[in-house]
Scaffold this motif. Sequence first.
Motif, PDB file in Angstrom:
ATOM      1  N   SER A  56      16.818  15.606   7.224  1.00 30.45           N
ATOM      2  CA  SER A  56      18.069  16.369   7.254  1.00 30.45           C
ATOM      3  C   SER A  56      18.001  17.387   8.388  1.00 30.45           C
ATOM      4  N   ASP A  57      19.011  18.229   8.498  1.00 27.70           N
ATOM      5  CA  ASP A  57      19.082  19.212   9.572  1.00 27.70           C
ATOM      6  C   ASP A  57      17.766  19.981   9.723  1.00 27.70           C
ATOM      7  N   GLY A  58      17.321  20.108  10.972  1.00 26.07           N
ATOM      8  CA  GLY A  58      16.105  20.842  11.256  1.00 26.07           C
ATOM      9  C   GLY A  58      14.860  19.977  11.322  1.00 26.07           C
ATOM     10  N   TRP A  59      15.010  18.658  11.143  1.00 22.36           N
ATOM     11  CA  TRP A  59      13.819  17.792  11.120  1.00 22.36           C
ATOM     12  C   TRP A  59      13.090  17.761  12.463  1.00 22.36           C
ATOM     13  N   VAL A  60      13.852  17.847  13.559  1.00 19.15           N
ATOM     14  CA  VAL A  60      13.225  17.819  14.878  1.00 19.15           C
ATOM     15  C   VAL A  60      12.338  19.045  15.067  1.00 19.15           C
ATOM     16  N   ASP A  61      12.845  20.209  14.709  1.00 17.19           N
ATOM     17  CA  ASP A  61      12.053  21.437  14.836  1.00 17.19           C
ATOM     18  C   ASP A  61      10.802  21.375  13.972  1.00 17.19           C
ATOM     19  N   ARG A  62      10.933  20.803  12.779  1.00 18.86           N
ATOM     20  CA  ARG A  62       9.781  20.727  11.882  1.00 18.86           C
ATOM     21  C   ARG A  62       8.685  19.819  12.468  1.00 18.86           C
ATOM     22  N   LEU A  63       9.081  18.689  13.021  1.00 21.88           N
ATOM     23  CA  LEU A  63       8.093  17.782  13.599  1.00 21.88           C
ATOM     24  C   LEU A  63       7.483  18.362  14.879  1.00 21.88           C
ATOM     25  N   GLN A  64       8.302  19.021  15.685  1.00 27.20           N
ATOM     26  CA  GLN A  64       7.753  19.641  16.893  1.00 27.20           C
ATOM     27  C   GLN A  64       6.748  20.732  16.539  1.00 27.20           C
ATOM     28  N   ASN A  99       0.855  -1.177   0.000  1.00 26.15           N
ATOM     29  CA  ASN A  99       0.000   0.000   0.000  1.00 26.15           C
ATOM     30  C   ASN A  99       0.902   1.241   0.000  1.00 26.15           C
ATOM     31  N   PRO A 100       0.784   2.121  -1.011  1.00 28.01           N
ATOM     32  CA  PRO A 100       1.698   3.272  -1.112  1.00 28.01           C
ATOM     33  C   PRO A 100       1.737   4.137   0.142  1.00 28.01           C
ATOM     34  N   HIS A 101       0.567   4.384   0.768  1.00 29.94           N
ATOM     35  CA  HIS A 101       0.555   5.232   1.954  1.00 29.94           C
ATOM     36  C   HIS A 101       1.210   4.537   3.140  1.00 29.94           C
ATOM     37  N   ILE A 102       0.915   3.240   3.329  1.00 27.19           N
ATOM     38  CA  ILE A 102       1.548   2.476   4.402  1.00 27.19           C
ATOM     39  C   ILE A 102       3.067   2.463   4.209  1.00 27.19           C
ATOM     40  N   ALA A 103       3.509   2.294   2.977  1.00 30.46           N
ATOM     41  CA  ALA A 103       4.946   2.283   2.693  1.00 30.46           C
ATOM     42  C   ALA A 103       5.595   3.608   3.084  1.00 30.46           C
ATOM     43  N   ILE A 104       4.915   4.710   2.786  1.00 28.89           N
ATOM     44  CA  ILE A 104       5.449   6.036   3.111  1.00 28.89           C
ATOM     45  C   ILE A 104       5.598   6.209   4.620  1.00 28.89           C
ATOM     46  N   ILE A 105       4.538   5.907   5.378  1.00 29.46           N
ATOM     47  CA  ILE A 105       4.606   6.180   6.816  1.00 29.46           C
ATOM     48  C   ILE A 105       5.565   5.218   7.515  1.00 29.46           C
ATOM     49  N   GLN A 106       5.687   4.001   7.002  1.00 30.72           N
ATOM     50  CA  GLN A 106       6.646   3.075   7.624  1.00 30.72           C
ATOM     51  C   GLN A 106       8.079   3.525   7.372  1.00 30.72           C
ATOM     52  N   ARG A 107       8.356   4.001   6.184  1.00 35.01           N
ATOM     53  CA  ARG A 107       9.706   4.516   5.901  1.00 35.01           C
ATOM     54  C   ARG A 107       9.993   5.758   6.746  1.00 35.01           C
ATOM     55  N   ASN A 108       9.006   6.612   6.908  1.00 35.28           N
ATOM     56  CA  ASN A 108       9.189   7.783   7.777  1.00 35.28           C
ATOM     57  C   ASN A 108       9.542   7.354   9.196  1.00 35.28           C
ATOM     58  N   ALA A 109       8.807   6.367   9.720  1.00 33.21           N
ATOM     59  CA  ALA A 109       9.048   5.912  11.086  1.00 33.21           C
ATOM     60  C   ALA A 109      10.465   5.375  11.239  1.00 33.21           C
ATOM     61  N   ILE A 110      10.871   4.490  10.331  1.00 32.49           N
ATOM     62  CA  ILE A 110      12.194   3.868  10.428  1.00 32.49           C
ATOM     63  C   ILE A 110      13.296   4.912  10.295  1.00 32.49           C
ATOM     64  N   ARG A 111      13.113   5.855   9.393  1.00 34.55           N
ATOM     65  CA  ARG A 111      14.118   6.921   9.240  1.00 34.55           C
ATOM     66  C   ARG A 111      14.234   7.753  10.514  1.00 34.55           C
ATOM     67  N   SER A 112      13.113   7.993  11.193  1.00 39.88           N
ATOM     68  CA  SER A 112      13.176   8.763  12.440  1.00 39.88           C
ATOM     69  C   SER A 112      13.931   7.994  13.515  1.00 39.88           C
ATOM     70  N   TRP A 113      13.757   6.673  13.574  1.00 42.90           N
ATOM     71  CA  TRP A 113      14.462   5.861  14.567  1.00 42.90           C
ATOM     72  C   TRP A 113      15.964   5.915  14.329  1.00 42.90           C
ATOM     73  N   LYS A 114      16.337   5.840  13.055  1.00 39.51           N
ATOM     74  CA  LYS A 114      17.763   5.945  12.736  1.00 39.51           C
ATOM     75  C   LYS A 114      18.294   7.345  13.054  1.00 39.51           C
ATOM     76  N   ALA A 115      17.468   8.350  12.810  1.00 42.68           N
ATOM     77  CA  ALA A 115      17.910   9.726  13.029  1.00 42.68           C
ATOM     78  C   ALA A 115      18.176  10.018  14.497  1.00 42.68           C
ATOM     79  N   VAL A 116      17.467   9.308  15.419  1.00 44.38           N
ATOM     80  CA  VAL A 116      17.719   9.542  16.844  1.00 44.38           C
ATOM     81  C   VAL A 116      18.848   8.653  17.374  1.00 44.38           C
ATOM     82  N   GLY A 117      19.388   7.783  16.521  1.00 45.52           N
ATOM     83  CA  GLY A 117      20.565   7.008  16.908  1.00 45.52           C
ATOM     84  C   GLY A 117      20.308   5.595  17.369  1.00 45.52           C
ATOM     85  N   ALA A 118      19.125   5.053  17.078  1.00 47.21           N
ATOM     86  CA  ALA A 118      18.810   3.699  17.513  1.00 47.21           C
ATOM     87  C   ALA A 118      19.261   2.671  16.476  1.00 47.21           C
TER      88      ALA A 118
END
Length: 302
Positions: free
Chosen positions: A129-137, A13-32
Amino acid sequence: MISIFTAPKPFTNPHIAIIQRNAIRSWKAVGAEVILVGDDEGVAEAARDLDVIHKPEVVRNAYGTPKIDSIFALGREAASGEMLAYINTDVMLLPDFMDTAMRLAEQEKQFLIIGQRWDLDVRQELDFSDGWVDRLQKDIKTRARRHPRGGSDYFLFPRQVFTYIPPFAIGRAGWDNWMIYEARQRGWKVIDGSADINIIHQDHDYSHLPGGKPHYKLPESFENVKAGGGNRTIFTLDDCNYVLKEQKLERFPGSWKKFWREVEIIPLVRWHSSFFTNIFFALFHPKKAYREWRSQLSSRQA
């Protein structure tokens, strides 16, 4: 190191694929460290593209649904960290997740952290990329909605706990409630991290489930509840006994409702007595107990 493991839905499902990739990228971005469990379509490719660990050998139940005990065993086996987390693959993290986990791990040995989520409508792949935390907050403040205190989307705990998990079905009701019950009856601290940890759930429909029905209406949800010990083990966030506020661990706020709930569950979490658990339930919820009795009587007569 904190190791996060998850069992993604198929990436068809294209939408499910998008949100799952977003989630995994965020986990990597915080260092997990990230571990994807399962062999559904697109999981192997996502693990390769996102450069995360993949464990495909998941055991499934008779319905073809991955089993929680297998997911946890594979995640634990692949994890390098002393802190583990199971997180639904539609949930994004911010750095406060890692900061809180590491500080608490320095103070406590046996605990479970859970918490409320923010619901957010996300339709495209996000930029980490840089600034992603501020954008999500900013999105949390302007567009997100606070989800009610039912259910849990993440479980954060030290490696040495939850070494046994019943054979629950993933993505169905009941197993997340059992996690809270299990921690309470084991005497571990069950901590509501909602005030300090902001997790972001990306909205989606139920088209991935049989018939498009919500998970709590499926037969597997009833089987999950039975495997977890029945309706009495349906615990929620309100059954936490501690909260985190500004990185400080405090007792769960007192109220008459909380006091009587703690009295009600004494036979279950301290005495481990099903007989007295049912007696106390009948005292606190006579109408519900009567309906259950009538339902059981009808089933036997049928």
